[in-house]
Scaffold this active site. Structure first.
Site, PDB file in Angstrom:
ATOM      1  N   HIS A  26      12.909  -2.711   2.557  1.00 18.02           N
ATOM      2  CA  HIS A  26      12.328  -1.452   3.030  1.00 18.02           C
ATOM      3  C   HIS A  26      13.229  -0.317   2.587  1.00 18.02           C
ATOM      4  CE1 HIS A  26       9.315  -3.533   5.240  1.00 18.02           C
ATOM      5  NE2 HIS A  26      10.263  -4.336   5.708  1.00 18.02           N
ATOM      6  N   ARG A  53       5.573  11.839  -3.358  1.00 16.91           N
ATOM      7  CA  ARG A  53       5.275  12.422  -2.044  1.00 16.91           C
ATOM      8  C   ARG A  53       6.417  12.021  -1.080  1.00 16.91           C
ATOM      9  NH1 ARG A  53       1.742  14.267  -4.555  1.00 16.91           N
ATOM     10  NH2 ARG A  53      -0.513  14.320  -4.259  1.00 16.91           N
ATOM     11  N   ASN A  90       8.380  -5.518  -0.912  1.00 18.74           N
ATOM     12  CA  ASN A  90       8.245  -4.416   0.053  1.00 18.74           C
ATOM     13  C   ASN A  90       6.762  -4.392   0.419  1.00 18.74           C
ATOM     14  OD1 ASN A  90       8.003  -2.136   1.554  1.00 18.74           O
ATOM     15  ND2 ASN A  90       9.222  -0.842   0.190  1.00 18.74           N
ATOM     16  N   ALA A 111       3.057  -1.031   4.708  1.00 15.88           N
ATOM     17  CA  ALA A 111       2.453  -1.133   6.047  1.00 15.88           C
ATOM     18  C   ALA A 111       2.013  -2.559   6.383  1.00 15.88           C
ATOM     19  CB  ALA A 111       1.267  -0.178   6.152  1.00 15.88           C
ATOM     20  N   PRO A 135       0.787  -1.231   0.000  1.00 17.35           N
ATOM     21  CA  PRO A 135       0.000   0.000   0.000  1.00 17.35           C
ATOM     22  C   PRO A 135       0.823   1.286   0.000  1.00 17.35           C
ATOM     23  CG  PRO A 135      -0.940  -1.561   1.531  1.00 17.35           C
ATOM     24  CD  PRO A 135       0.345  -2.171   1.042  1.00 17.35           C
ATOM     25  N   ASN A 136       0.364   2.212  -0.835  1.00 21.57           N
ATOM     26  CA  ASN A 136       0.871   3.584  -0.952  1.00 21.57           C
ATOM     27  C   ASN A 136       2.185   3.706  -1.717  1.00 21.57           C
ATOM     28  OD1 ASN A 136      -1.286   4.910   0.589  1.00 21.57           O
ATOM     29  ND2 ASN A 136      -0.451   3.768   2.321  1.00 21.57           N
ATOM     30  N   ARG A 187      12.816   4.334  13.014  1.00 19.47           N
ATOM     31  CA  ARG A 187      11.540   5.053  12.952  1.00 19.47           C
ATOM     32  C   ARG A 187      10.648   4.646  14.152  1.00 19.47           C
ATOM     33  NH1 ARG A 187       9.273   4.938   6.968  1.00 19.47           N
ATOM     34  NH2 ARG A 187       7.993   6.615   7.873  1.00 19.47           N
ATOM     35  N   GLU A 199      12.987  -9.375   1.656  1.00 14.07           N
ATOM     36  CA  GLU A 199      12.150  -8.266   2.132  1.00 14.07           C
ATOM     37  C   GLU A 199      12.944  -6.971   1.980  1.00 14.07           C
ATOM     38  OE1 GLU A 199      11.018  -8.946   6.183  1.00 14.07           O
ATOM     39  OE2 GLU A 199      10.220  -6.918   6.462  1.00 14.07           O
ATOM     40  N   TYR A 210      11.425   8.829   1.269  1.00 12.91           N
ATOM     41  CA  TYR A 210      11.441   7.750   0.277  1.00 12.91           C
ATOM     42  C   TYR A 210      12.192   8.084  -1.023  1.00 12.91           C
ATOM     43  CZ  TYR A 210       7.978   5.853   3.485  1.00 12.91           C
ATOM     44  OH  TYR A 210       7.353   5.377   4.611  1.00 12.91           O
TER      45      TYR A 210
HETATM   46  O1  CA2 Z   1      10.527   1.906   4.169  1.00 11.76           O
HETATM   47  C1  CA2 Z   1       9.730   1.243   3.537  1.00 11.76           C
HETATM   48  O2  CA2 Z   1       9.929   0.829   2.406  1.00 11.76           O
HETATM   49  C2  CA2 Z   1       8.336   0.940   4.143  1.00 11.76           C
HETATM   50  O3  CA2 Z   1       7.993  -0.388   3.791  1.00 11.76           O
HETATM   51  C3  CA2 Z   1       7.384   1.933   3.516  1.00 11.76           C
HETATM   52  C4  CA2 Z   1       5.988   1.868   4.097  1.00 11.76           C
HETATM   53  C5  CA2 Z   1       6.003   1.911   5.625  1.00 11.76           C
HETATM   54  O4  CA2 Z   1       4.694   1.711   6.134  1.00 11.76           O
HETATM   55  C6  CA2 Z   1       6.952   0.863   6.205  1.00 11.76           C
HETATM   56  O5  CA2 Z   1       6.968   1.009   7.617  1.00 11.76           O
HETATM   57  C7  CA2 Z   1       8.345   1.047   5.656  1.00 11.76           C
HETATM   58  C8  CA2 Z   1       5.133   3.034   3.590  1.00 11.76           C
HETATM   59  C9  CA2 Z   1       5.001   3.070   2.110  1.00 11.76           C
HETATM   60  C10 CA2 Z   1       4.409   4.369   1.724  1.00 11.76           C
HETATM   61  O6  CA2 Z   1       4.991   4.760   0.503  1.00 11.76           O
HETATM   62  C11 CA2 Z   1       4.989   6.077   0.194  1.00 11.76           C
HETATM   63  C12 CA2 Z   1       5.879   6.437  -0.776  1.00 11.76           C
HETATM   64  C13 CA2 Z   1       5.969   7.759  -1.131  1.00 11.76           C
HETATM   65  C14 CA2 Z   1       5.160   8.687  -0.534  1.00 11.76           C
HETATM   66  C15 CA2 Z   1       4.255   8.310   0.430  1.00 11.76           C
HETATM   67  C16 CA2 Z   1       4.173   6.978   0.798  1.00 11.76           C
END
Ligand code: CA2
Length: 145
Positions: free
Chosen positions: A101, A19, A75, A78, A11-12, A108, A99, A24
């Site tokens: 991240h 963003r 990846n 969440a 997700p996201n 964090r 995996e 990221y």
């Molecule tokens: O660090 C990572 O890759 C995470 O898997 C990213 C997840 C977060 O919930 C994990 O704890 C760590 C969030 C992905 C959201 O992706 C976005 C990318 C760009 C802008 C906003 C959100």
């Protein structure tokens, strides 16, 4: 024997590069797909990069990977911290699972420190930015020959 690597994104992550660049980075999932395809080509591996905001879709792609993939890079975003369903699906996959991240999750919030997926993953990358995907692809090349 299949030579395809599934790169699954939760997700996201469709917002990658659009963003929160301070966390990221500026590269998009299309950039990740291109970089991983180039690395895969050197090792004779094909790449299928997929992203969904839906847990069930990620589970379905893991099931599909059982027949169609030699390895999975995931990846889970969440879902990492919440999903027994993704863990159970990965436990049915017989090949290597890495995996990834983008951020260093252990620096964090405490809720990001636990990963269900790590119970299955053969290797875990965190904090390498999007380069983590490329490093995971190189490792796939090394272990799949
Ligand atoms: O660090 C990572 O890759 C995470 O898997 C990213 C997840 C977060 O919930 C994990 O704890 C760590 C969030 C992905 C959201 O992706 C976005 C990318 C760009 C802008 C906003 C959100």
């Amino acid at each position: 024997m299949t030579r395809t690597i599934y790169i699954l994104n939760g997700p996201n992550l469709n917002l990658l590069g659009k963003r929160e660049p301070e966390i990221y980075g500026h590269e998009t999932l299309d950039d990740v797909a291109a970089a991983c395809a180039a690395i895969g080509a050197e090792a004779g591996l094909e790449v299928r990069l997929l992203q969904s905001n839906w847990e069930g879709q990620i589970v379905d792609w893991i099931h599909e990977a059982r027949e169609k993939a030699a390895g999975i890079i995931i990846n889970p975003a969440a879902l990492t911290h919440t999903s027994v369903a993704v863990l159970d699906a990965l436990n049915t996959f017989e090949g290597p699972v890495i995996e990834v991240h983008i951020s260093q999750v252990h620096k964090r919030e405490p809720f990001r420190h636990h990963s269900y997926v790590s119970k299955r993953a053969d290797a875990v990358m965190a904090g390498f930015g999007v380069q983590g995907y490329a490093l995971a692809m190189r490792h796939m090349g090394a272990i799949l020959g």
